[in-house]
Scaffold this motif. Structure first.
Motif, PDB file in Angstrom:
ATOM      1  N   UNK A 121       0.472  -0.932   0.034  1.00 35.17           N
ATOM      2  CA  UNK A 121       0.140   0.521  -0.115  1.00 35.17           C
ATOM      3  C   UNK A 121       0.452   1.505   0.088  1.00 35.17           C
ATOM      4  N   UNK A 122       0.407   2.472  -0.349  1.00 37.71           N
ATOM      5  CA  UNK A 122       1.061   3.847  -0.958  1.00 37.71           C
ATOM      6  C   UNK A 122       0.064   4.588   0.201  1.00 37.71           C
ATOM      7  N   UNK A 123      -0.309   5.169   1.653  1.00 31.39           N
ATOM      8  CA  UNK A 123      -1.246   6.030   1.581  1.00 31.39           C
ATOM      9  C   UNK A 123      -0.983   7.556   1.374  1.00 31.39           C
ATOM     10  N   UNK A 124      -1.636   8.020   0.397  1.00 32.42           N
ATOM     11  CA  UNK A 124      -1.231   9.370   0.113  1.00 32.42           C
ATOM     12  C   UNK A 124      -2.286  10.370   0.821  1.00 32.42           C
ATOM     13  N   UNK A 125      -1.192  10.870   1.425  1.00 32.70           N
ATOM     14  CA  UNK A 125      -2.314  12.835   2.618  1.00 32.70           C
ATOM     15  C   UNK A 125      -1.712  13.635   2.622  1.00 32.70           C
ATOM     16  N   UNK A 126      -2.991  14.862   2.723  1.00 28.00           N
ATOM     17  CA  UNK A 126      -1.860  16.107   1.857  1.00 28.00           C
ATOM     18  C   UNK A 126      -1.859  16.601   0.644  1.00 28.00           C
ATOM     19  N   UNK A 127      -2.560  15.539  -0.131  1.00 27.91           N
ATOM     20  CA  UNK A 127      -2.188  15.617  -1.821  1.00 27.91           C
ATOM     21  C   UNK A 127      -2.402  17.634  -1.971  1.00 27.91           C
ATOM     22  N   UNK A 128      -0.676  17.160  -3.587  1.00 25.52           N
ATOM     23  CA  UNK A 128      -0.830  18.922  -3.521  1.00 25.52           C
ATOM     24  C   UNK A 128      -1.003  18.689  -5.391  1.00 25.52           C
ATOM     25  N   UNK A 129      -1.472  19.414  -6.002  1.00 24.22           N
ATOM     26  CA  UNK A 129      -1.417  19.203  -7.940  1.00 24.22           C
ATOM     27  C   UNK A 129      -0.123  18.633  -7.779  1.00 24.22           C
ATOM     28  N   UNK A 130       0.561  18.899  -7.574  1.00 22.36           N
ATOM     29  CA  UNK A 130       1.911  18.508  -8.524  1.00 22.36           C
ATOM     30  C   UNK A 130       2.201  16.820  -8.019  1.00 22.36           C
TER      31      UNK A 130
END
Length: 127
Positions: free
Chosen positions: A80-89
């Motif tokens: 798994x890869x948990x991705x938080x606080x995502x940004x447009x970049x």
């Protein structure tokens, strides 16, 4: 050889979260480090995160450190890869990969240190 299938991509607003998963089949999954890379349109594929075999040491690109978390479940053959606080970049196609190394490598950010790749899953972060 291991087969890798990514899932969990989608469209999310900036500041949101997504959880990607990489499902692996094949007897070698638990014997090697695993990584995530991403490729944005017009850019080269870049390292995101990796997790070693054995003690599960993790490595992150500076751009995602503190926001993304990689892990592995050897019993379920998933990464798994948990991705938080995502940004447009962070918008890109995300790829799972199996490494040629096991516990550690000075080349953990190098694509050549990985020899099996999934088809990718699209992540789009809107502003």
């Amino acid at each position: 050889q291991v087969q890798l299938v990514e899932s969990g991509g989608g469209l999310v607003q900036a500041g949101g979260s997504l959880r990607l998963s990489c499902a692996a089949s094949g007897r070698t999954f638990s014997s090697y480090a695993m990584g995530w890379f991403r490729q944005a349109p017009g850019k080269e594929r870049e390292f995101v995160a990796a997790v070693s075999w054995g003690d599960g040491t993790t490595y992150y690109a500076d751009s995602v450190k503190g926001r993304f978390t990689i892990s592995r479940d050897n019993a379920k053959n998933t990464v798994p890869l948990q991705m938080n606080s995502l940004k447009p970049e962070d918008t890109a196609v995300y790829y799972c990969a199996q490494a040629t190394w096991r516990r550690s490598s000075s080349d953990y950010e190098d694509r050549s240190a990985y020899n099996s790749w999934g088809q990718g899953t699209q992540v789009t972060v809107s502003s």
